[in-house]
Write an enzyme that holds these catalytic residues in place. Structure first.
Site, PDB file in Angstrom:
ATOM      1  N   HIS A  50      -6.427   1.314  -2.844  1.00 38.95           N
ATOM      2  CA  HIS A  50      -5.100   1.031  -3.406  1.00 38.95           C
ATOM      3  C   HIS A  50      -5.276  -0.101  -4.434  1.00 38.95           C
ATOM      4  CE1 HIS A  50      -0.958  -0.570  -3.387  1.00 38.95           C
ATOM      5  NE2 HIS A  50      -0.568   0.554  -2.817  1.00 38.95           N
TER       6      HIS A  50
ATOM      7  N   ASP B  58      -8.594  -3.581   4.459  1.00 35.28           N
ATOM      8  CA  ASP B  58      -7.200  -3.339   4.098  1.00 35.28           C
ATOM      9  C   ASP B  58      -6.652  -2.358   5.143  1.00 35.28           C
ATOM     10  OD1 ASP B  58      -4.859  -2.248   3.185  1.00 35.28           O
ATOM     11  OD2 ASP B  58      -5.545  -1.907   1.131  1.00 35.28           O
TER      12      ASP B  58
ATOM     13  N   GLN C 126      -2.682   1.079   6.096  1.00 36.25           N
ATOM     14  CA  GLN C 126      -2.391   2.416   6.625  1.00 36.25           C
ATOM     15  C   GLN C 126      -2.932   2.638   8.031  1.00 36.25           C
ATOM     16  OE1 GLN C 126      -0.335   4.456   5.282  1.00 36.25           O
ATOM     17  NE2 GLN C 126      -0.132   3.451   3.299  1.00 36.25           N
TER      18      GLN C 126
ATOM     19  N   LYS D 173       5.208  -1.031   7.058  1.00 35.66           N
ATOM     20  CA  LYS D 173       4.520   0.251   7.251  1.00 35.66           C
ATOM     21  C   LYS D 173       4.260   0.525   8.728  1.00 35.66           C
ATOM     22  CE  LYS D 173       2.094   0.004   2.824  1.00 35.66           C
ATOM     23  NZ  LYS D 173       2.761   1.012   2.000  1.00 35.66           N
TER      24      LYS D 173
ATOM     25  N   CYS E 178      -0.670   4.423  -6.485  1.00 38.58           N
ATOM     26  CA  CYS E 178      -1.352   3.126  -6.696  1.00 38.58           C
ATOM     27  C   CYS E 178      -2.855   3.248  -6.472  1.00 38.58           C
ATOM     28  CB  CYS E 178      -0.776   2.030  -5.794  1.00 38.58           C
ATOM     29  SG  CYS E 178       0.913   1.644  -6.168  1.00 38.58           S
TER      30      CYS E 178
HETATM   31  N1  PLP Z   1      -3.164  -1.056   0.724  1.00 33.67           N
HETATM   32  C1  PLP Z   1      -2.883   0.199   1.091  1.00 33.67           C
HETATM   33  C2  PLP Z   1      -3.968   1.073   1.622  1.00 33.67           C
HETATM   34  C3  PLP Z   1      -1.575   0.668   0.996  1.00 33.67           C
HETATM   35  O1  PLP Z   1      -1.282   1.910   1.366  1.00 33.67           O
HETATM   36  C4  PLP Z   1      -0.568  -0.190   0.480  1.00 33.67           C
HETATM   37  C5  PLP Z   1       0.797   0.306   0.295  1.00 33.67           C
HETATM   38  O2  PLP Z   1       1.042   1.475   0.178  1.00 33.67           O
HETATM   39  C6  PLP Z   1      -0.925  -1.499   0.139  1.00 33.67           C
HETATM   40  C7  PLP Z   1      -2.233  -1.891   0.259  1.00 33.67           C
HETATM   41  C8  PLP Z   1       0.109  -2.469  -0.345  1.00 33.67           C
HETATM   42  O3  PLP Z   1       1.018  -2.738   0.675  1.00 33.67           O
HETATM   43  P1  PLP Z   1       2.342  -3.595   0.383  1.00 33.67           P
HETATM   44  O4  PLP Z   1       3.026  -2.911  -0.766  1.00 33.67           O
HETATM   45  O5  PLP Z   1       3.105  -3.530   1.658  1.00 33.67           O
HETATM   46  O6  PLP Z   1       1.903  -4.954   0.033  1.00 33.67           O
END
Ligand code: PLP
Length: 405
Positions: free
Chosen positions: A117, A194, A197, A220, A363
């Site tokens: 992401h 990270d 998910q 999430k 993203c």
């Molecule tokens: N990393 C991953 C794998 C994600 O799916 C997301 C959001 O979809 C993020 C980071 C960013 O999360 P947030 O927008 O809650 O900061």
């Protein structure tokens, strides 16, 4: 599975019952979490940590209990290792700044995966620019998992950190993070996971995993927006400087010199989201009552079912079909002449039929380049989704494709 706990699932969209399949973007909230927010504002709202009065002490207690609940949920050694942030993006930016400040210099290297992401790319890229360091990328194998062998050859004595997602938000691929951690640690390189998910989707304990940092978002995992977590091993967090300055994060302030607070407060400048933390703790309780293993099994079953149903529709290609994936099905549809039907058009027509999916690059533009598509259509599941909703998606997709062919 406990569908009635989620009031929003009774909504209709364009006169049709809502089918909400955009859970990788954000999950819906059970009434227990919604009630926890109302309760906190009604009964325990006061700024924390600074007050001698009863309400402030009560709010402080509940906030710190929530921190302990997060530590237990993630399997951290201590609540000192849990920093409240605004979300995964904030956590990763905090880490990139703070770690980068003392651990990264000119010519050093940071390693990320190809399918990350943007939140796990851009903060590291910014750090590399700031420090004249180098960003290296772990390629993917044909099955979209990180190429562990390639990782081995990427690591050098200048590598300072490896940061990868546990589960790809775009394809749902569960990445071999244990292998990543083992290889990086064999060269004494720390690893950040990270977990945006994975935190609400599958059982995991950070101490067992042995990752050095782990980032996730409350929204999430059935919790509120605006709160997230950065877990870090205490020995690492102790070494890192604060990210932002202000109230809470200080010990003493003089114009000549300021000293900083102890962990985890050193990283929490300003008034924290003490309502969000309490609601997040409620969400974690909710998840644990159902069981992360049960949620994971349920979502993987839905994923396999969706794979089967969607891939049997003519012209539809599901990415990572048959792979070990967590609750995410990403696909595209092609006309008979092989041209792509734009995912945005598919998503719009699905929406008209009450089916909420996400379309676009999710993203993850480098991954889209790798797949040579402008985007995909992504259906993502949560504990409350049911097979009949996958059927609704498939029926709506057939209608959409007829219109767009
Ligand atoms: N990393 C991953 C794998 C994600 O799916 C997301 C959001 O979809 C993020 C980071 C960013 O999360 P947030 O927008 O809650 O900061």
């Amino acid at each position: 599975m406990n569908r009635n706990d989620f009031p929003i699932l009774d909504e209709t969209v364009y006169g049709k019952p809502l089918v909400y399949l955009d859970n990788a973007a954000t999950t819906q909230k059970p009434k227990q979490v919604i009630d926890a927010i109302t309760e906190a504002y009604r009964h325990t709202n006061a700024n924390i940590h600074r007050g001698v009065h009863h309400l402030s002490q009560l709010a402080t207690e509940r906030h710190e209990q929530a921190r302990q609940a997060v530590a237990d949920y993630l399997g951290a050694k201590s609540a000192k290792e849990i920093i409240f942030t605004k979300g995964t993006t904030d956590s990763l930016n905090m880490l990139a700044f703070s770690f980068g400040e003392v651990m990264v210099g000119e010519g050093d290297e940071i390693v990320v995966g190809l399918s990350e992401h943007h939140s796990n790319i851009v903060p590291w890229q910014m750090l590399c620019k700031r420090k004249k360091a180098v960003l290296k990328v772990i390629p993917l194998k044909d099955d979209f998992t990180l190429d562990i062998k390639a990782l081995k050859s990427l690591l050098t004595n200048r590598t300072r950190l490896v940061s990868v997602a546990h589960v790809s938000n775009t394809l749902g691929i569960i990445q071999p993070i244990k292998g990543v951690i083992r290889i990086a640690h064999s060269s004494n390189i720390p690893v950040c996971i990270d977990g945006a998910q994975s935190a609400g989707r599958m059982p995991l304990k950070v101490q067992e995993l042995d990752c050095d940092f782990y980032a996730c978002s409350g929204h999430k995992m059935y919790g509120p927006t605006g709160i997230g977590i950065l877990y870090g091993k205490e020995e690492w967090l102790d070494k890192l400087p604060p990210y932002q300055g202000g109230g809470e994060m200080i010990d003493h302030v003089r114009f000549e010199h300021t000293t900083y607070n102890v962990l985890p407060y050193k990283f929490e400048a300003g008034t924290p989201d003490f309502i969000g933390s309490v609601a997040l703790a409620e969400a974690l309780r909710y998840i644990e009552n159902i069981g992360r293993e049960n949620i994971s099994v349920h979502e993987q079953e839905l994923t396999r079912y969706a794979d089967r149903v969607l891939s049997s529709i003519e012209g539809v290609e599901v990415y990572g079909l048959g792979q070990s994936r967590a609750g995410v099905v990403s696909f595209n549809a092609f006309r008979q002449d092989g041209t792509l039907i734009h995912p945005f058009d598919v998503g719009t027509l699905l929406d008209r039929q009450g089916v909420a999916v996400r379309t676009g690059h999710h993203c993850a533009e480098p991954l889209m380049d790798y797949l040579s598509v402008p985007g995909t259509v992504r259906a993502s599941f949560a504990l409350y989704n049911e097979k009949n909703e996958v059927d609704r998606l498939a029926d709506a997709l057939k209608v959409a494709l007829q219109m767009l062919a």
